[in-house]
Design an enzyme around this catalytic site. Structure first.
Site, PDB file in Angstrom:
ATOM      1  N   GLY A   1      24.370 -27.386 -14.456  1.00 52.21           N
ATOM      2  CA  GLY A   1      25.323 -28.225 -15.159  1.00 52.21           C
ATOM      3  C   GLY A   1      26.582 -27.461 -15.513  1.00 52.21           C
ATOM      4  O   GLY A   1      27.684 -28.013 -15.505  1.00 52.21           O
ATOM      5  N   SER A   2      26.432 -26.184 -15.830  1.00 47.57           N
ATOM      6  CA  SER A   2      27.604 -25.347 -16.131  1.00 47.57           C
ATOM      7  C   SER A   2      28.490 -25.208 -14.906  1.00 47.57           C
ATOM      8  O   SER A   2      29.720 -25.282 -14.994  1.00 47.57           O
ATOM      9  CB  SER A   2      27.142 -23.960 -16.602  1.00 47.57           C
TER      10      SER A   2
ATOM     11  N   HIS B   1      16.614 -31.080 -19.880  1.00 48.91           N
ATOM     12  CA  HIS B   1      17.359 -32.323 -19.729  1.00 48.91           C
ATOM     13  C   HIS B   1      16.464 -33.495 -19.323  1.00 48.91           C
ATOM     14  O   HIS B   1      15.256 -33.361 -19.186  1.00 48.91           O
ATOM     15  CB  HIS B   1      18.508 -32.107 -18.754  1.00 48.91           C
TER      16      HIS B   1
END
Length: 436
Positions: free
Chosen positions: A82-83, A216
């Site tokens: 996600g980063s 997540h």
């Protein structure tokens, strides 16, 4: 490309079942998050590993297509975190190929001071200036009343996240961006499955992002994704993710353009191999087929995961009301339908010592987390680094309050009603001792 499901023999099936049981056991602990999987994920992972391809391939394509269909977005590119998705999304808007709409070094980007650092870090890494505005209590979303105050002649974009799955006022932010011709990057990493006015979040930004880290909504172990409906951004995103290549051939394929040795680009000699022509500053940010194979099975479970998270939030909201003397409890906007990441709790002024409460929860095996970086402007990497420029709008009053008084507990799909009842019991005991 067709995916053939592997049939496991008895010995492998036995090992798989043991692994599943081991993962689901938490003992008497109640974690804030975790991965939930069964035979489907491990079967896919075994199949993908036996195929020996491993890098991006047919499993990645299947994963992207399934998730794209679920969310209703036109284009979705899986990547390694996600980063990385946030870095990829923002870097795409800095591409020279966007002409006058390109975000350049020194330009300003409106964002939140309260949140996770990798929403902000791509702004800094691309030489731009974050402009920090405050957050709202209860919803923990961006304070839209401060958008106009934050804007300057240098403002080129807004880059904000849906805090712990709770959608911010996305239509007002979108309207602000449209009015001033600004890019909107929607960090949807914590909000997979959330909706605003009946539409999945991730569909409102010019570019939006997802994370598939084990904490997540679904997981690929490590992974993320970038989404857009803008065809012009598609080529840029794919290029930056794939080393910056100008070539658009899928991994393992050559000459998709049917013109591989006839290009004349840059100052390269005519006929230079298109596979080694680079049009963007890029990296290898791709996901592997091993990770994507897990994701293919996880997407099938996503509707049930969302349902459990919503159910757990409703249960916690109902039972936590008895502690409203001490806490500000989370709320969502009227048009929002959150797929919650966690249950946010803010301590009312002077009612409880947060450190004391969190130590008590930890002692009693109830997991908790702070709201990520709190006030990021007070984190060492920003406060102690004079080389990084940023601007603050107002006093960040709520951000500072959250930094000192907010935490969250788990409601993910691995938590059931008995576990929630035990969480409530731990809070009851704590407050009974405080009131003696």
């Amino acid at each position: 490309m067709k995916i053939t499901k592997v049939k496991m023999d008895k010995d492998i099936r036995k090992i798989v079942k043991a692994a599943i049981l081991k993962n689901q056991k938490t003992g008497d602990a109640i974690p804030v998050s975790g991965k939930i999987f069964d035979e489907a994920e491990l079967s896919n992972l075994i199949q993908a590993s036996l195929e020996g391809w491993w890098t991006e391939g047919k499993w990645t394509e299947e994963f992207e297509n399934k998730l794209k269909k679920f969310l209703g977005v036109k284009y979705l590119f899986a990547c390694n975190s996600g980063s990385s998705a946030n870095l990829l999304a923002f870097s795409a808007l800095c591409s020279p190929s966007l002409g006058s709409r390109r975000i350049k070094k020194g330009d300003e980007v409106i964002t939140l001071a309260c949140g996770f650092p990798t929403t902000v870090n791509p702004i800094i890494q691309n030489g731009c200036i974050p402009v920090f505005i405050d957050i709202e209590l209860e919803t923990y979303g961006i304070n839209v009343d401060e958008l106009e105050k934050a804007r300057s002649k240098k403002t080129k974009a807004v880059f904000v996240a849906h805090t712990l799955g709770n959608p911010f006022n996305i239509l007002k932010v979108r309207s602000f961006c449209n009015k001033h011709k600004l890019w909107l990057i929607e960090d949807n990493c914590d909000a997979l499955g959330s909706k605003y006015k009946g539409k999945y979040t991730g569909n409102f930004g010019d570019i939006s992002t997802l994370s598939f880290y084990p904490a997540h909504h679904i997981t690929t172990a490590e992974g993320g994704a970038v989404m857009t409906d803008n065809p012009k951004l598609v080529k840029i995103i794919r290029s930056i993710r794939d080393w910056g290549r100008h070539c658009w051939c899928p991994t393992g394929k050559d000459n998709t353009c049917k013109n591989r040795y006839n290009w004349q680009l840059g100052k390269l000699p005519k006929g230079y191999d298109h596979k080694y022509i680079y049009g963007e500053i890029g990296y290898n940010l791709k996901i592997s087929d091993l990770h994507a194979a897990i994701g293919v099975a996880q997407v099938d479970k996503l509707p049930s995961f969302i349902k459990i998270r919503k159910k757990n939030f409703a249960n916690l909201s109902k039972q936590m009301k008895q502690f409203e003397e001490y806490f500000i409890l989370p709320k969502s906007l009227k048009d929002a339908d959150p797929s919650w990441f966690g249950f946010l709790i803010t301590i009312k002024e002077g009612k409880v010592d947060r450190g004391d409460l969190l130590r008590y929860l930890e002692k009693n095996r109830v997991g908790s987390r702070l709201l990520f970086g709190g006030n990021l402007t007070k984190q060492p990497y920003l406060s102690d680094n004079k080389d990084i420029k940023f601007r603050i709008v107002g006093k960040l009053k709520n951000t500072d309050y959250i930094m000192k008084n907010t935490f969250w507990i788990g409601l993910y799909q691995g938590i059931d009603e008995k576990m929630i009842d035990r969480v409530i019991k731990v809070f009851k005991i704590y407050f009974s001792k405080q009131n003696k």
